[in-house]
Motif scaffolding. Structure first.
Motif, PDB file in Angstrom:
ATOM      1  N   VAL A  77       0.871  -1.189   0.000  1.00  0.00           N
ATOM      2  CA  VAL A  77       0.000   0.000   0.000  1.00  0.00           C
ATOM      3  C   VAL A  77       0.899   1.226   0.000  1.00  0.00           C
ATOM      4  CG1 VAL A  77      -1.901   1.207   1.104  1.00  0.00           C
ATOM      5  CG2 VAL A  77      -1.650  -1.275   1.419  1.00  0.00           C
ATOM      6  N   PRO A  78       1.001   1.929  -1.128  1.00  0.00           N
ATOM      7  CA  PRO A  78       1.851   3.125  -1.166  1.00  0.00           C
ATOM      8  C   PRO A  78       1.257   4.257  -0.337  1.00  0.00           C
ATOM      9  CG  PRO A  78       0.615   2.918  -3.199  1.00  0.00           C
ATOM     10  CD  PRO A  78       0.350   1.656  -2.417  1.00  0.00           C
ATOM     11  N   LYS A  79       2.079   5.180   0.022  1.00  0.00           N
ATOM     12  CA  LYS A  79       1.677   6.307   0.863  1.00  0.00           C
ATOM     13  C   LYS A  79       0.475   7.043   0.305  1.00  0.00           C
ATOM     14  CE  LYS A  79       3.719  10.509   2.885  1.00  0.00           C
ATOM     15  NZ  LYS A  79       4.963  11.291   3.009  1.00  0.00           N
ATOM     16  N   THR A  80       0.426   7.176  -1.022  1.00  0.00           N
ATOM     17  CA  THR A  80      -0.667   7.919  -1.662  1.00  0.00           C
ATOM     18  C   THR A  80      -2.010   7.216  -1.547  1.00  0.00           C
ATOM     19  OG1 THR A  80      -0.083   6.884  -3.767  1.00  0.00           O
ATOM     20  CG2 THR A  80       0.847   9.073  -3.303  1.00  0.00           C
ATOM     21  N   GLU A  81      -2.011   5.948  -1.172  1.00  0.00           N
ATOM     22  CA  GLU A  81      -3.258   5.194  -1.048  1.00  0.00           C
ATOM     23  C   GLU A  81      -3.616   4.908   0.410  1.00  0.00           C
ATOM     24  OE1 GLU A  81      -5.346   4.497  -3.364  1.00  0.00           O
ATOM     25  OE2 GLU A  81      -4.143   5.243  -5.042  1.00  0.00           O
ATOM     26  N   ILE A  82      -3.040   5.732   1.278  1.00  0.00           N
ATOM     27  CA  ILE A  82      -3.283   5.598   2.717  1.00  0.00           C
ATOM     28  C   ILE A  82      -4.008   6.855   3.206  1.00  0.00           C
ATOM     29  CG2 ILE A  82      -2.210   5.391   5.001  1.00  0.00           C
ATOM     30  CD1 ILE A  82       0.112   3.951   3.603  1.00  0.00           C
ATOM     31  N   PRO A  83      -5.077   6.735   3.995  1.00  0.00           N
ATOM     32  CA  PRO A  83      -5.773   7.921   4.510  1.00  0.00           C
ATOM     33  C   PRO A  83      -4.798   8.892   5.167  1.00  0.00           C
ATOM     34  CG  PRO A  83      -7.048   5.954   4.992  1.00  0.00           C
ATOM     35  CD  PRO A  83      -5.722   5.487   4.427  1.00  0.00           C
ATOM     36  N   SER A 142      -8.741  -3.504   5.735  1.00  0.00           N
ATOM     37  CA  SER A 142      -9.415  -3.846   4.483  1.00  0.00           C
ATOM     38  C   SER A 142      -8.685  -3.117   3.366  1.00  0.00           C
ATOM     39  CB  SER A 142     -10.878  -3.400   4.520  1.00  0.00           C
ATOM     40  OG  SER A 142     -11.599  -4.127   5.494  1.00  0.00           O
ATOM     41  N   VAL A 143      -8.405  -3.823   2.277  1.00  0.00           N
ATOM     42  CA  VAL A 143      -7.649  -3.231   1.177  1.00  0.00           C
ATOM     43  C   VAL A 143      -8.360  -3.472  -0.155  1.00  0.00           C
ATOM     44  CG1 VAL A 143      -5.388  -3.347   2.288  1.00  0.00           C
ATOM     45  CG2 VAL A 143      -6.264  -5.352   1.066  1.00  0.00           C
ATOM     46  N   TYR A 144      -8.113  -2.565  -1.051  1.00  0.00           N
ATOM     47  CA  TYR A 144      -8.692  -2.627  -2.397  1.00  0.00           C
ATOM     48  C   TYR A 144      -7.579  -3.006  -3.379  1.00  0.00           C
ATOM     49  CZ  TYR A 144     -10.773  -0.765  -6.747  1.00  0.00           C
ATOM     50  OH  TYR A 144     -11.258  -0.591  -8.021  1.00  0.00           O
ATOM     51  N   VAL A 145      -7.841  -3.967  -4.257  1.00  0.00           N
ATOM     52  CA  VAL A 145      -6.828  -4.412  -5.212  1.00  0.00           C
ATOM     53  C   VAL A 145      -6.795  -3.451  -6.407  1.00  0.00           C
ATOM     54  CG1 VAL A 145      -6.058  -6.259  -6.738  1.00  0.00           C
ATOM     55  CG2 VAL A 145      -7.137  -6.817  -4.542  1.00  0.00           C
ATOM     56  N   VAL A 164       1.438  -7.189  -5.403  1.00  0.00           N
ATOM     57  CA  VAL A 164       0.032  -6.802  -5.545  1.00  0.00           C
ATOM     58  C   VAL A 164      -0.090  -5.373  -5.028  1.00  0.00           C
ATOM     59  CG1 VAL A 164      -2.348  -7.330  -4.946  1.00  0.00           C
ATOM     60  CG2 VAL A 164      -0.676  -9.190  -5.157  1.00  0.00           C
ATOM     61  N   ARG A 165      -0.570  -4.493  -5.873  1.00  0.00           N
ATOM     62  CA  ARG A 165      -0.717  -3.082  -5.483  1.00  0.00           C
ATOM     63  C   ARG A 165      -2.094  -2.891  -4.841  1.00  0.00           C
ATOM     64  NH1 ARG A 165       3.188   0.770  -5.100  1.00  0.00           N
ATOM     65  NH2 ARG A 165       4.153  -0.363  -6.828  1.00  0.00           N
ATOM     66  N   LEU A 166      -2.076  -2.348  -3.624  1.00  0.00           N
ATOM     67  CA  LEU A 166      -3.310  -2.209  -2.835  1.00  0.00           C
ATOM     68  C   LEU A 166      -3.599  -0.758  -2.459  1.00  0.00           C
ATOM     69  CD1 LEU A 166      -2.649  -5.151  -0.327  1.00  0.00           C
ATOM     70  CD2 LEU A 166      -3.995  -5.245  -2.446  1.00  0.00           C
ATOM     71  N   SER A 167      -4.823  -0.540  -1.998  1.00  0.00           N
ATOM     72  CA  SER A 167      -5.215   0.795  -1.529  1.00  0.00           C
ATOM     73  C   SER A 167      -6.106   0.680  -0.295  1.00  0.00           C
ATOM     74  CB  SER A 167      -5.974   1.558  -2.610  1.00  0.00           C
ATOM     75  OG  SER A 167      -6.506   2.769  -2.098  1.00  0.00           O
TER      76      SER A 167
END
Length: 383
Positions: free
Chosen positions: A50-56, A70-73, A83-86
């Motif tokens: 989960v990259p920084k940009t996809e973290i609240p 919970s993560v979004y693919v 696997v890139r997550l958000s």
């Protein structure tokens, strides 16, 4: 060198693992964190990043190893076998499901006000934006919406459309419910004869409404004074704090009738202890008519000076002798407390006074005679 094996090739060969796809929302556990990203175990052949940009709030350090998320693919294979997550996108999807459940169950929840906009404020609940109209912020009128920015509010959803990402909330409904509970409690305790204190919040032609805390009570104009009151403003004004006595309680309609605790005593009830026939008293002319003038002795006590009692001389017009506002002294001719009438005379006070002989008396000579008193005056008379 070995040939590069794509993630899809691995998926085909990986036995016993469900396939994952872009757009899936999965449950995972944080493995490690640093200032740039979070590594998450998603029970897959490869861990997710989960990259920084996809973290609240772009704050990876707000999470800790072992934490369930919970993560979004976003991508099954980011080209490097990861696997890139958000987290943000997952929360964005999950929160609307949560809000819909909250709406359907009419639950109360807390939001934080982010900004004031035209007609209301915008609040944030997790990643969802919620609109609170100005009319739904409080029972009281809100003059400055910016006062709410940064504060937290307990609210209920009055509208929720996840597909449009639209949610409208109200804090006012909670205040109303709280007030209603307080009203019921107050009405269960209050009784006729109770003395209370409250602030006058509104004047109407028929009475004044007094804020008693949990409920507004009404003082009818007939309960403000013994005398006739045309409008409550003659007795009080908005903002006044008054002491009242409960005279009526209607629990079904939630109404409380009041009267002023200090209603002025009718002065006619004690008129004979204050005034007597033949008393000379000060008065003020309040009305002038063809047949005479009315004079007020004190508030609520008004008598008539008949035109025949205005002067020893003939009076063709009352206004020749007195006018409204004049201060005079009058003699009381008659009192009728039952009819609330007093007959007065102005001429009886204004008539020529009898000669006062006091100035002629020599207090050192107790044997002075009338001839002594008038010796100087009589010698000047010509017979």
């Amino acid at each position: 060198m070995t040939d590069h094996v794509s993630m899809n090739d691995w998926l085909e060969k990986y036995d016993g693992t469900e396939r994952i796809s872009k757009g899936d929302v999965l449950e995972g556990e944080v493995i490690s964190v640093n200032s740039d990203e979070i590594l998450v175990n998603i029970n897959f052949m490869a861990d997710g990043i989960v990259p920084k940009t996809e973290i609240p709030e772009e704050n990876p350090l707000a999470y800790a190893p072992g934490q369930k998320v919970s993560v979004y693919v976003i991508k099954v294979d980011d080209g490097e076998g990861n696997v890139r997550l958000s987290l943000t996108r997952a929360e964005g999807l999950i929160v609307w499901d949560e809000l819909l459940e909250i709406f359907n169950q009419n639950k109360t929840f807390e939001i934080k006000i982010k900004e004031a906009v035209k007609g209301g404020v915008i609040a944030i609940y997790k990643t969802a934006r919620i609109f609170v109209p100005a009319s739904q912020l409080s029972i009281a009128y809100v003059s400055d919406l910016s006062d709410y920015v940064g504060s937290k509010l307990k609210v209920r959803l009055v509208e929720c459309v996840p597909g449009d990402k639209k949610a409208v909330a109200s804090h006012k409904v909670i205040e109303l419910e709280t007030r209603q509970v307080a009203r019921k409690d107050f009405l269960s305790r209050v009784s006729i004869g109770d003395q209370l204190s409250g602030k006058v919040v509104r004047l109407a032609s028929y009475g004044a409404f007094v804020d008693l805390g949990e409920i507004d009570g009404l003082i009818h104009v007939s309960q403000m004074s013994w005398r006739h009151v045309k409008h409550p403003s003659e007795v009080m004004k908005e903002g006044d704090v008054v002491d009242v006595i409960v005279v009526q309680v209607d629990r079904d309609s939630e109404r409380v009738g009041l009267k002023l605790a200090k209603v002025m005593e009718n002065p006619w009830d004690t008129i004979y202890t204050i005034y007597q026939v033949d008393d000379v008293v000060p008065a003020k002319i309040t009305r002038v008519t063809q047949f005479g003038a009315f004079a007020e002795l004190e508030e609520g006590i008004e008598g008539l000076i008949h035109i025949s009692e205005l002067s020893e001389s003939h009076v063709s017009s009352v206004s020749e002798v007195v006018k409204v506002g004049d201060s005079v002294e009058v003699l009381i001719l008659d009192i009728d407390a039952d009819a609330q009438k007093i007959a007065l005379s102005l001429k009886a006070v204004d008539s020529e006074p009898e000669t006062d002989f006091a100035e002629f008396v020599d207090e050192t000579d107790t044997k002075a005679t009338l001839s002594d008193l008038f010796a100087d005056k009589l010698k000047n008379l010509k017979l």
